[in-house]
Design a protein around this motif. Structure first.
Motif, PDB file in Angstrom:
ATOM      1  N   LYS A   1      19.357  33.272  30.406  1.00  0.00           N
ATOM      2  CA  LYS A   1      19.948  32.737  29.168  1.00  0.00           C
ATOM      3  C   LYS A   1      19.133  31.537  28.681  1.00  0.00           C
ATOM      4  O   LYS A   1      18.777  31.430  27.502  1.00  0.00           O
ATOM      5  N   GLU A   2      18.811  30.660  29.615  1.00  0.00           N
ATOM      6  CA  GLU A   2      18.044  29.458  29.256  1.00  0.00           C
ATOM      7  C   GLU A   2      16.647  29.834  28.730  1.00  0.00           C
ATOM      8  O   GLU A   2      16.161  29.264  27.750  1.00  0.00           O
ATOM      9  N   ALA A   3      16.042  30.837  29.379  1.00  0.00           N
ATOM     10  CA  ALA A   3      14.696  31.258  28.958  1.00  0.00           C
ATOM     11  C   ALA A   3      14.714  31.806  27.533  1.00  0.00           C
ATOM     12  O   ALA A   3      13.768  31.616  26.776  1.00  0.00           O
ATOM     13  N   LEU A   4      15.798  32.494  27.177  1.00  0.00           N
ATOM     14  CA  LEU A   4      15.818  33.220  25.900  1.00  0.00           C
ATOM     15  C   LEU A   4      16.404  32.447  24.730  1.00  0.00           C
ATOM     16  O   LEU A   4      16.045  32.703  23.572  1.00  0.00           O
ATOM     17  N   THR A   5      17.304  31.515  25.009  1.00  0.00           N
ATOM     18  CA  THR A   5      17.995  30.835  23.905  1.00  0.00           C
ATOM     19  C   THR A   5      16.986  30.130  22.985  1.00  0.00           C
ATOM     20  O   THR A   5      16.139  29.371  23.451  1.00  0.00           O
ATOM     21  N   GLY A   6      17.078  30.435  21.694  1.00  0.00           N
ATOM     22  CA  GLY A   6      16.185  29.802  20.711  1.00  0.00           C
ATOM     23  C   GLY A   6      14.836  30.480  20.575  1.00  0.00           C
ATOM     24  O   GLY A   6      13.964  29.995  19.844  1.00  0.00           O
ATOM     25  N   CYS A   7      14.647  31.624  21.244  1.00  0.00           N
ATOM     26  CA  CYS A   7      13.328  32.280  21.188  1.00  0.00           C
ATOM     27  C   CYS A   7      13.066  32.944  19.840  1.00  0.00           C
ATOM     28  O   CYS A   7      13.960  33.527  19.239  1.00  0.00           O
ATOM     29  N   ASP A   8      11.826  32.867  19.390  1.00  0.00           N
ATOM     30  CA  ASP A   8      11.389  33.572  18.179  1.00  0.00           C
ATOM     31  C   ASP A   8      10.716  34.885  18.548  1.00  0.00           C
ATOM     32  O   ASP A   8      10.776  35.858  17.806  1.00  0.00           O
ATOM     33  N   ILE A   9      10.037  34.886  19.679  1.00  0.00           N
ATOM     34  CA  ILE A   9       9.316  36.085  20.136  1.00  0.00           C
ATOM     35  C   ILE A   9       9.554  36.251  21.637  1.00  0.00           C
ATOM     36  O   ILE A   9       9.476  35.265  22.396  1.00  0.00           O
ATOM     37  N   VAL A  10       9.866  37.484  22.048  1.00  0.00           N
ATOM     38  CA  VAL A  10      10.011  37.777  23.481  1.00  0.00           C
ATOM     39  C   VAL A  10       9.039  38.905  23.825  1.00  0.00           C
ATOM     40  O   VAL A  10       9.072  39.965  23.201  1.00  0.00           O
ATOM     41  N   VAL A  11       8.171  38.661  24.794  1.00  0.00           N
ATOM     42  CA  VAL A  11       7.205  39.677  25.226  1.00  0.00           C
ATOM     43  C   VAL A  11       7.661  40.192  26.596  1.00  0.00           C
ATOM     44  O   VAL A  11       7.936  39.388  27.493  1.00  0.00           O
ATOM     45  N   ILE A  12       7.730  41.519  26.745  1.00  0.00           N
ATOM     46  CA  ILE A  12       8.302  42.072  27.989  1.00  0.00           C
ATOM     47  C   ILE A  12       7.296  42.913  28.791  1.00  0.00           C
ATOM     48  O   ILE A  12       7.168  44.120  28.567  1.00  0.00           O
ATOM     49  N   PRO A  13       6.561  42.288  29.719  1.00  0.00           N
ATOM     50  CA  PRO A  13       5.763  43.075  30.650  1.00  0.00           C
ATOM     51  C   PRO A  13       6.463  43.273  32.007  1.00  0.00           C
ATOM     52  O   PRO A  13       5.813  43.623  32.985  1.00  0.00           O
ATOM     53  N   ALA A  14       7.789  43.076  32.069  1.00  0.00           N
ATOM     54  CA  ALA A  14       8.517  43.225  33.344  1.00  0.00           C
ATOM     55  C   ALA A  14       8.660  44.695  33.699  1.00  0.00           C
ATOM     56  O   ALA A  14       9.018  45.502  32.849  1.00  0.00           O
ATOM     57  N   GLY A  15       8.385  45.010  34.961  1.00  0.00           N
ATOM     58  CA  GLY A  15       8.552  46.394  35.394  1.00  0.00           C
ATOM     59  C   GLY A  15       7.446  46.799  36.330  1.00  0.00           C
ATOM     60  O   GLY A  15       6.431  46.110  36.429  1.00  0.00           O
ATOM     61  N   VAL A  16       7.632  47.938  37.011  1.00  0.00           N
ATOM     62  CA  VAL A  16       6.609  48.340  37.978  1.00  0.00           C
ATOM     63  C   VAL A  16       5.458  49.081  37.297  1.00  0.00           C
ATOM     64  O   VAL A  16       5.654  49.767  36.298  1.00  0.00           O
ATOM     65  N   PRO A  17       4.246  48.928  37.851  1.00  0.00           N
ATOM     66  CA  PRO A  17       3.085  49.669  37.319  1.00  0.00           C
ATOM     67  C   PRO A  17       2.875  50.983  38.086  1.00  0.00           C
ATOM     68  O   PRO A  17       3.459  51.191  39.141  1.00  0.00           O
ATOM     69  N   ARG A  18       1.978  51.830  37.548  1.00  0.00           N
ATOM     70  CA  ARG A  18       1.699  53.125  38.184  1.00  0.00           C
ATOM     71  C   ARG A  18       0.848  52.988  39.438  1.00  0.00           C
ATOM     72  O   ARG A  18       0.084  52.040  39.580  1.00  0.00           O
ATOM     73  N   LYS A  19       0.943  54.018  40.263  1.00  0.00           N
ATOM     74  CA  LYS A  19       0.014  54.209  41.375  1.00  0.00           C
ATOM     75  C   LYS A  19      -0.725  55.515  41.078  1.00  0.00           C
ATOM     76  O   LYS A  19      -0.254  56.307  40.256  1.00  0.00           O
ATOM     77  N   PRO A  20      -1.884  55.761  41.734  1.00  0.00           N
ATOM     78  CA  PRO A  20      -2.622  56.989  41.441  1.00  0.00           C
ATOM     79  C   PRO A  20      -1.725  58.221  41.588  1.00  0.00           C
ATOM     80  O   PRO A  20      -0.896  58.287  42.505  1.00  0.00           O
ATOM     81  N   GLY A  21      -1.892  59.173  40.685  1.00  0.00           N
ATOM     82  CA  GLY A  21      -1.111  60.412  40.736  1.00  0.00           C
ATOM     83  C   GLY A  21       0.169  60.349  39.915  1.00  0.00           C
ATOM     84  O   GLY A  21       0.808  61.376  39.694  1.00  0.00           O
ATOM     85  N   MET A  22       0.556  59.155  39.475  1.00  0.00           N
ATOM     86  CA  MET A  22       1.794  59.036  38.680  1.00  0.00           C
ATOM     87  C   MET A  22       1.486  59.087  37.190  1.00  0.00           C
ATOM     88  O   MET A  22       0.417  58.672  36.751  1.00  0.00           O
ATOM     89  N   THR A  23       2.461  59.578  36.414  1.00  0.00           N
ATOM     90  CA  THR A  23       2.378  59.448  34.954  1.00  0.00           C
ATOM     91  C   THR A  23       3.193  58.213  34.569  1.00  0.00           C
ATOM     92  O   THR A  23       3.960  57.690  35.387  1.00  0.00           O
TER      93      THR A  23
END
Ligand SMILES: NC(=O)C1=CN([C@@H]2O[C@H](COP(=O)(O)OP(=O)(O)OC[C@H]3O[C@@H](n4cnc5c(N)ncnc54)[C@H](O)[C@@H]3O)[C@@H](O)[C@H]2O)C=CC1
Ligand SMILES: O=C([O-])CC(=O)C(=O)O
Length: 341
Positions: A87-109
């Motif tokens: 909540k503290e991170a987001l309150t008053g934000c104009d732009i939110v960039v979201i790179p949260a999440g797991v990346p691929r390993k070989p063989g995955m789509t």
């Protein structure tokens, strides 16, 4: 009495130490990750950011402390889930960039990431809808073709969806296309401006080499198209289990964020970036989101550019992209609506 040189020097110092009043609060969600850290470093250099707000489930206090010593004017804060950190991170934000999440390993789509990343993006979108409903949301987390519709559905559920402010970041495809074409044609990347449309996975990535102003042999078109569509796999393979593109993605993510900052708080006109947005272009075919060149303005999407003139080969690429794109979008939408029911 001051000399002219002294006056100039005093003025320069005054200018460089006062934070710009036309500056934005920008949050990076997933800021401790492979993309999040270099992206935050690049964004720390922007004079159009007054507050860089870094959120992740781990390690953001350290990343923020480190970046906060860089002598540019933005304030940097680090947040973790404890003590209402999101909540503290987001309150008053104009732009939110979201790179949260797991990346691929070989063989995955990229679609193989759906099971993990869909709920991460959904939950972060819920928080954005509650704490910064008017912010521009820039989605990097894969599969972009599905995570963008997920964010839209969550915002719709909260009755705060503004399609002009939601962007799937496909800039890396254009960055790669420019670099790969410059290598083949032995030209500067400045002279290799390649439009890439569609989505952000395999055959949904559609480069329009015929619009580049350069001529290519049939062989070059085929191999360049394949390399642009599957450039992500090259990096996944080379990293051999240690993730996917991070540094080139940070570069591309910073390019898109900086363009949006210039168009919004910077007040610049005529800024065009490719991005995956809600679009009517293939709505008749049941494709609600599509990447083309988009002119950015003070409220986000100013004008969605049409596909333009294409050749038969490129029409074939679009025909192949449409069904996959449609499936990816429906999958994202249903993920939210099924939970809603
Ligand atoms: N749009 C594009 O062109 C590209 C997208 N990507 C995608 O970006 C995503 C991130 O990639 P990397 O940074 O390499 O992965 P990474 O694993 O290095 O970093 C991800 C970060 O997200 C954080 N995280 C996980 N769950 C979270 C949550 N609920 N809230 C906040 N943070 C959370 C992790 O703690 C980690 O620090 C992946 O899904 C990847 O596929 C990667 C390259 C290009
Ligand atoms: O390939 C991946 O999984 C990461 C990505 O989206 C890209 O590099 O274009």
């Amino acid at each position: 009495m001051f000399t002219t040189r002294q006056i100039t020097s005093i003025a320069k110092r005054a200018f460089s130490t006062s934070a710009s009043s036309n500056a934005a609060k920008v949050a990076v969600l997933g800021a401790s990750g492979g993309i999040g850290q270099p992206l935050s470093l690049l964004l720390k250099q922007s004079s159009l950011i007054s507050h860089l707000s870094l959120y992740d489930i781990v390690n953001t206090p350290g990343v923020a402390a480190d970046l906060s010593h860089i002598n540019t004017n933005s304030k940097v804060t680090g947040h973790v889930p404890q003590n209402d950190g999101l909540k503290e991170a987001l309150t008053g934000c104009d732009i939110v960039v979201i790179p949260a999440g797991v990346p691929r390993k070989p063989g995955m789509t990229r679609d193989d990431l759906f099971n993990t990343n869909a709920s991460i993006v959904r939950d972060l979108a819920e928080a954005c809808a509650q704490h910064c409903p008017k912010a521009h949301i820039l989605v990097i987390a894969n599969p972009v073709n599905s995570t963008v519709p997920i964010v839209a559905e969550v915002f719709q559920k909260h009755s705060v969806f503004d399609p002009k402010k939601l962007f799937g970041v496909t800039t890396l495809d254009v960055v790669r296309a420019s670099r790969f074409v410059s290598e083949v044609k032995k030209i500067s990347t400045n002279d290799a401006k390649i439009t890439v449309i569609g989505g952000h996975s395999g055959v949904t990535i559609v480069p329009l080499l015929s619009q580049s102003g350069h001529s290519f042999t049939e062989e070059e078109v085929k191999s360049l198209t394949h390399r642009i569509q599957f450039g992500g796999d090259e990096v996944v393979k080379a990293k051999n289990g240690a993730g996917s593109a991070t540094l080139s993605m940070a570069f591309a993510g910073a390019r898109f964020t900086n363009s949006l900052l210039e168009a919004t708080v910077g007040g610049k006109k005529g800024i065009i970036e490719p991005t995956f947005v809600k679009s009517d272009i293939f709505a008749k075919e049941g494709v609600e989101y599509f990447a083309t060149n988009v002119e950015l303005g003070p409220n986000g999407v100013e004008k969605i550019h049409p596909v333009g003139n294409i050749n038969k080969y490129e029409q074939g690429l679009i025909d192949a992209a449409i069904p996959e794109l449609k499936g990816n979008i429906v999958k994202g939408k249903s993920f939210v609506s099924e939970v809603k029911a």
